[in-house]
Scaffold this motif. Structure first.
Motif, PDB file in Angstrom:
ATOM      1  N   VAL A 110      42.523 -20.174  36.530  1.00 23.39           N
ATOM      2  CA  VAL A 110      41.294 -20.010  35.746  1.00 23.39           C
ATOM      3  C   VAL A 110      40.213 -19.394  36.626  1.00 23.39           C
ATOM      4  CG1 VAL A 110      39.453 -21.218  34.515  1.00 23.39           C
ATOM      5  CG2 VAL A 110      41.837 -21.924  34.212  1.00 23.39           C
ATOM      6  N   PRO A 111      39.644 -18.253  36.231  1.00 22.17           N
ATOM      7  CA  PRO A 111      38.600 -17.629  37.050  1.00 22.17           C
ATOM      8  C   PRO A 111      37.249 -18.300  36.833  1.00 22.17           C
ATOM      9  CG  PRO A 111      39.028 -16.281  35.117  1.00 22.17           C
ATOM     10  CD  PRO A 111      40.008 -17.422  35.061  1.00 22.17           C
ATOM     11  N   ALA A 112      36.419 -18.233  37.859  1.00 16.01           N
ATOM     12  CA  ALA A 112      35.062 -18.769  37.738  1.00 16.01           C
ATOM     13  C   ALA A 112      34.231 -17.870  36.844  1.00 16.01           C
ATOM     14  CB  ALA A 112      34.424 -18.878  39.126  1.00 16.01           C
ATOM     15  N   GLY A 113      33.106 -18.397  36.359  1.00 12.68           N
ATOM     16  CA  GLY A 113      32.201 -17.593  35.568  1.00 12.68           C
ATOM     17  C   GLY A 113      32.085 -18.055  34.132  1.00 12.68           C
ATOM     18  N   PRO A 114      31.465 -17.234  33.298  1.00 14.85           N
ATOM     19  CA  PRO A 114      31.152 -17.646  31.920  1.00 14.85           C
ATOM     20  C   PRO A 114      32.310 -17.510  30.940  1.00 14.85           C
ATOM     21  CG  PRO A 114      30.309 -15.439  32.326  1.00 14.85           C
ATOM     22  CD  PRO A 114      30.887 -15.906  33.630  1.00 14.85           C
ATOM     23  N   GLY A 115      33.509 -17.144  31.392  1.00 10.43           N
ATOM     24  CA  GLY A 115      34.643 -16.948  30.497  1.00 10.43           C
ATOM     25  C   GLY A 115      35.414 -18.216  30.229  1.00 10.43           C
ATOM     26  N   LEU A 116      36.676 -18.240  30.655  1.00 10.88           N
ATOM     27  CA  LEU A 116      37.554 -19.357  30.335  1.00 10.88           C
ATOM     28  C   LEU A 116      37.086 -20.668  30.951  1.00 10.88           C
ATOM     29  CD1 LEU A 116      40.082 -20.476  29.041  1.00 10.88           C
ATOM     30  CD2 LEU A 116      41.419 -19.595  30.974  1.00 10.88           C
ATOM     31  N   ALA A 117      36.565 -20.621  32.165  1.00 11.96           N
ATOM     32  CA  ALA A 117      36.089 -21.853  32.805  1.00 11.96           C
ATOM     33  C   ALA A 117      34.987 -22.507  31.966  1.00 11.96           C
ATOM     34  CB  ALA A 117      35.589 -21.563  34.222  1.00 11.96           C
ATOM     35  N   ALA A 118      34.045 -21.705  31.510  1.00 14.24           N
ATOM     36  CA  ALA A 118      32.972 -22.246  30.665  1.00 14.24           C
ATOM     37  C   ALA A 118      33.522 -22.746  29.335  1.00 14.24           C
ATOM     38  CB  ALA A 118      31.908 -21.183  30.436  1.00 14.24           C
ATOM     39  N   GLU A 119      34.528 -22.045  28.792  1.00 13.35           N
ATOM     40  CA  GLU A 119      35.175 -22.500  27.558  1.00 13.35           C
ATOM     41  C   GLU A 119      35.741 -23.908  27.728  1.00 13.35           C
ATOM     42  OE1 GLU A 119      36.800 -21.355  24.285  1.00 13.35           O
ATOM     43  OE2 GLU A 119      34.715 -20.738  24.279  1.00 13.35           O
ATOM     44  N   LEU A 120      36.398 -24.134  28.860  1.00 13.16           N
ATOM     45  CA  LEU A 120      36.970 -25.459  29.118  1.00 13.16           C
ATOM     46  C   LEU A 120      35.876 -26.523  29.190  1.00 13.16           C
ATOM     47  CD1 LEU A 120      39.631 -24.455  31.815  1.00 13.16           C
ATOM     48  CD2 LEU A 120      40.115 -25.330  29.523  1.00 13.16           C
ATOM     49  N   GLY A 121      34.778 -26.198  29.879  1.00  8.72           N
ATOM     50  CA  GLY A 121      33.679 -27.150  29.972  1.00  8.72           C
ATOM     51  C   GLY A 121      33.096 -27.495  28.627  1.00  8.72           C
ATOM     52  N   ARG A 122      32.924 -26.487  27.779  1.00 12.02           N
ATOM     53  CA  ARG A 122      32.364 -26.746  26.443  1.00 12.02           C
ATOM     54  C   ARG A 122      33.335 -27.549  25.576  1.00 12.02           C
ATOM     55  NH1 ARG A 122      30.246 -21.402  27.386  1.00 12.02           N
ATOM     56  NH2 ARG A 122      32.131 -20.441  26.490  1.00 12.02           N
ATOM     57  N   ALA A 123      34.638 -27.288  25.736  1.00  9.96           N
ATOM     58  CA  ALA A 123      35.620 -28.026  24.945  1.00  9.96           C
ATOM     59  C   ALA A 123      35.610 -29.510  25.307  1.00  9.96           C
ATOM     60  CB  ALA A 123      37.015 -27.439  25.154  1.00  9.96           C
ATOM     61  N   VAL A 124      35.565 -29.807  26.601  1.00 10.05           N
ATOM     62  CA  VAL A 124      35.525 -31.207  27.036  1.00 10.05           C
ATOM     63  C   VAL A 124      34.236 -31.871  26.566  1.00 10.05           C
ATOM     64  CG1 VAL A 124      35.541 -32.755  29.029  1.00 10.05           C
ATOM     65  CG2 VAL A 124      37.003 -30.730  29.027  1.00 10.05           C
ATOM     66  N   ALA A 125      33.126 -31.151  26.661  1.00  9.91           N
ATOM     67  CA  ALA A 125      31.840 -31.709  26.217  1.00  9.91           C
ATOM     68  C   ALA A 125      31.859 -32.018  24.724  1.00  9.91           C
ATOM     69  CB  ALA A 125      30.709 -30.741  26.549  1.00  9.91           C
ATOM     70  N   ALA A 126      32.454 -31.132  23.938  1.00 13.13           N
ATOM     71  CA  ALA A 126      32.518 -31.367  22.492  1.00 13.13           C
ATOM     72  C   ALA A 126      33.267 -32.655  22.180  1.00 13.13           C
ATOM     73  CB  ALA A 126      33.190 -30.184  21.800  1.00 13.13           C
ATOM     74  N   LEU A 127      34.342 -32.904  22.910  1.00 16.41           N
ATOM     75  CA  LEU A 127      35.078 -34.155  22.719  1.00 16.41           C
ATOM     76  C   LEU A 127      34.236 -35.356  23.134  1.00 16.41           C
ATOM     77  CD1 LEU A 127      37.524 -36.007  22.309  1.00 16.41           C
ATOM     78  CD2 LEU A 127      38.368 -35.245  24.551  1.00 16.41           C
ATOM     79  N   HIS A 128      33.602 -35.277  24.290  1.00 15.46           N
ATOM     80  CA  HIS A 128      32.814 -36.403  24.791  1.00 15.46           C
ATOM     81  C   HIS A 128      31.567 -36.665  23.955  1.00 15.46           C
ATOM     82  CE1 HIS A 128      34.666 -36.126  29.122  1.00 15.46           C
ATOM     83  NE2 HIS A 128      35.561 -36.339  28.167  1.00 15.46           N
ATOM     84  N   ASN A 129      31.136 -35.673  23.175  1.00 14.19           N
ATOM     85  CA  ASN A 129      29.965 -35.850  22.312  1.00 14.19           C
ATOM     86  C   ASN A 129      30.277 -36.563  21.005  1.00 14.19           C
ATOM     87  OD1 ASN A 129      28.159 -34.652  24.075  1.00 14.19           O
ATOM     88  ND2 ASN A 129      28.302 -32.622  23.136  1.00 14.19           N
ATOM     89  N   ILE A 130      31.561 -36.736  20.687  1.00 16.02           N
ATOM     90  CA  ILE A 130      31.919 -37.422  19.445  1.00 16.02           C
ATOM     91  C   ILE A 130      31.418 -38.865  19.491  1.00 16.02           C
ATOM     92  CG2 ILE A 130      33.872 -38.326  18.104  1.00 16.02           C
ATOM     93  CD1 ILE A 130      35.414 -35.848  18.728  1.00 16.02           C
ATOM     94  N   ASP A 131      30.914 -39.331  18.376  1.00 18.88           N
ATOM     95  CA  ASP A 131      30.451 -40.721  18.274  1.00 18.88           C
ATOM     96  C   ASP A 131      31.634 -41.653  18.536  1.00 18.88           C
ATOM     97  OD1 ASP A 131      29.508 -43.236  17.508  1.00 18.88           O
ATOM     98  OD2 ASP A 131      28.290 -42.409  15.882  1.00 18.88           O
ATOM     99  N   ARG A 132      31.456 -42.606  19.433  1.00 22.39           N
ATOM    100  CA  ARG A 132      32.560 -43.503  19.770  1.00 22.39           C
ATOM    101  C   ARG A 132      32.989 -44.352  18.576  1.00 22.39           C
ATOM    102  NH1 ARG A 132      30.958 -47.908  24.195  1.00 22.39           N
ATOM    103  NH2 ARG A 132      32.864 -48.833  23.347  1.00 22.39           N
ATOM    104  N   ALA A 133      32.146 -44.462  17.573  1.00 25.70           N
ATOM    105  CA  ALA A 133      32.517 -45.219  16.372  1.00 25.70           C
ATOM    106  C   ALA A 133      33.709 -44.571  15.665  1.00 25.70           C
ATOM    107  CB  ALA A 133      31.330 -45.323  15.421  1.00 25.70           C
ATOM    108  N   VAL A 134      33.876 -43.258  15.838  1.00 25.79           N
ATOM    109  CA  VAL A 134      35.023 -42.572  15.236  1.00 25.79           C
ATOM    110  C   VAL A 134      36.316 -43.063  15.868  1.00 25.79           C
ATOM    111  CG1 VAL A 134      36.129 -40.321  14.917  1.00 25.79           C
ATOM    112  CG2 VAL A 134      33.645 -40.543  14.679  1.00 25.79           C
ATOM    113  N   PHE A 135      36.321 -43.207  17.175  1.00 24.58           N
ATOM    114  CA  PHE A 135      37.509 -43.720  17.868  1.00 24.58           C
ATOM    115  C   PHE A 135      37.741 -45.189  17.527  1.00 24.58           C
ATOM    116  CE2 PHE A 135      38.949 -40.764  21.435  1.00 24.58           C
ATOM    117  CZ  PHE A 135      38.498 -39.627  20.780  1.00 24.58           C
ATOM    118  N   ASP A 136      36.647 -45.927  17.374  1.00 23.31           N
ATOM    119  CA  ASP A 136      36.787 -47.333  16.972  1.00 23.31           C
ATOM    120  C   ASP A 136      37.421 -47.433  15.591  1.00 23.31           C
ATOM    121  OD1 ASP A 136      35.557 -48.088  19.329  1.00 23.31           O
ATOM    122  OD2 ASP A 136      33.565 -48.258  18.441  1.00 23.31           O
TER     123      ASP A 136
END
Length: 412
Positions: A110-136
């Motif tokens: 994975v190269p550094a910069g605003p491409g795939l690396a940033a995509e991965l960061g945003r994908a993980v953030a989207a998951l972590h932003n889910i309300d934990r009540a959904v998992f409950d």
């Protein structure tokens, strides 16, 4: 139990009306896998994934995972498996869902910069932003910060009991786990097994890996509410430092809550503790060859971290000698500590899971007189030893995978 590919294709046909199998390819099942997996192509040229549990416990877990997928599919910017049919098997239910677009990635490419690396960061953030009540609601387990810490300590005790873990590793891990200040975080929904094999990416340009877009994430069997650092274990250990910095920067920009300051330290620890988890699984299977292989992994880690610790101590000693020489020459500014620029919040002393910085800026600070300052401005001396910065060569996109060895690449 070992089911033939033809049998798995028959399960898919029974689960989904109108699915007429034409070909089937089974993924390799290795010790520790919880499911048998096959890829079925039907008469309409559609590809399906069929997963059948190997144990009753895996069957029960699959039911929980299916409930979660139904809840999070519409809350994420990427696709997750969407089951279309089920069929009963002795261990529970086999599930069938359409094959997701994309291919797994090699995190090391994975190269550094605003491409795939940033995509991965945003994908993980989207998951972590889910309300934990959904998992409950889906019935997934939740572990608060203190419980996460004590569970890891319990695994250390289990590892020590096997006799296969180097004592130095156990001692270092225990020191980190006993420091309660590191284990203050807000639990979030996490994937729990986020590796390159579970992230499906498509590339807009086949010759440019930076154009990758995350289209799907699979492998949700270990999802839970827990330490967000666990989802960075593979990223921090396999990505280049520059690429991981891009991942983390994009993650922090999208997260609704600011990442805690010890997240990286816990992520490095989680990456190492995965090797311990591999040993414990091998011991549970009773496979002697597998136990030996996992024990060798831990001894190799011990050697690497021991060498890193020695290099760090040598560097510290050299810096101390330079500072002592500077003080003897009268340039130590009276020991006022002006030259001590270390940020106490980093708290890296003795933590060899931290990356080692080879270019330390030690030495004391000397007061420059007004006359000297004017002279320096007049001469306009060039910077010494200024490194030349070369742009990184674009990484090649990973080749499409067929069977990916021992990895269950299509788990929901």
């Amino acid at each position: 139990m070992s089911r033939t590919p033809a049998f798995l294709a028959a399960l898919a046909s029974s689960a989904v009306p109108g699915l007429d199998p034409v070909s089937v390819r089974a993924a390799r099942t290795e010790p520790g896998h919880r499911h048998e997996v096959a890829f079925v192509t039907d008469s309409q040229d559609r590809t399906w994934v069929v997963r059948a549990p190997l144990t009753a416990a895996a069957g029960a877990q699959m039911d929980t995972t299916v409930a979660l997928l139904a809840l999070i599919g519409r809350r994420l910017p990427f696709s997750v498996p969407a089951p279309r049919g089920f069929v009963a098997v002795p261990e529970g239910r086999a599930v069938v869902y359409p094959h997701l677009m994309g291919r797994p990635i090699d995190l090391g490419s994975v190269p550094a910069g605003p491409g795939l690396a940033a995509e991965l960061g945003r994908a993980v953030a989207a998951l972590h932003n889910i309300d934990r009540a959904v998992f409950d609601e889906a019935g997934l387990p939740a572990y608060e910060a203190e419980e996460s810490r004590t569970r890891k300590l319990a695994n250390l005790d289990r590892g020590a009991a096997t006799g296969h873990v180097p004592p130095a590793l156990l001692a270092r891990w225990e020191r980190v786990l006993e420091d309660v200040s590191i284990w203050r975080f807000a639990p979030t929904p996490i994937h729990g097994d986020l590796t390159g094999d579970q992230v499906l990416v498509v590339f807009e340009g086949e010759e440019d890996a930076s154009t990758g877009v995350v289209r799907g994430i699979t492998g949700w069997d270990d999802a839970k509410v827990a330490d967000p650092a666990e989802d960075f274990a593979a990223l921090i250990s396999e990505c280049s430092p520059e690429a991981f910095e891009s991942v983390l920067e994009a993650y922090a920009q999208v997260r609704t809550e600011r990442p805690d300051r010890h997240l990286l330290r816990r992520a490095r620890l989680s990456a190492e503790l995965r090797l311990l988890g591999g040993l414990l699984s091998a011991v549970g299977s009773g496979d002697r060859d597998l136990i030996t292989a996992r024990a060798d992994d831990l001894h190799e880690l011990d050697e690497r971290t021991t060498d890193a610790a020695a290099e760090s101590e040598e560097s510290d000693a050299a810096d101390a000698a330079e500072e002592s020489d500077a003080a003897d020459d009268g340039s130590g500014a009276g020991g006022s500590g002006v030259g001590d620029s270390q940020d106490p919040s980093e708290d890296t002393e003795g933590d060899h899971t931290q990356p080692l910085n080879a270019s330390r800026s030690g030495g004391a600070t000397r007061v420059i007189s007004t006359e000297e300052l004017e002279q320096l401005r007049a001469t306009r001396l060039p910077a010494e030893n200024a490194p030349s910065v070369q742009p990184p060569a674009p990484a090649q996109p990973p080749a499409p995978s067929a069977d990916r060895g021992s990895t269950d690449v299509s788990t929901p």
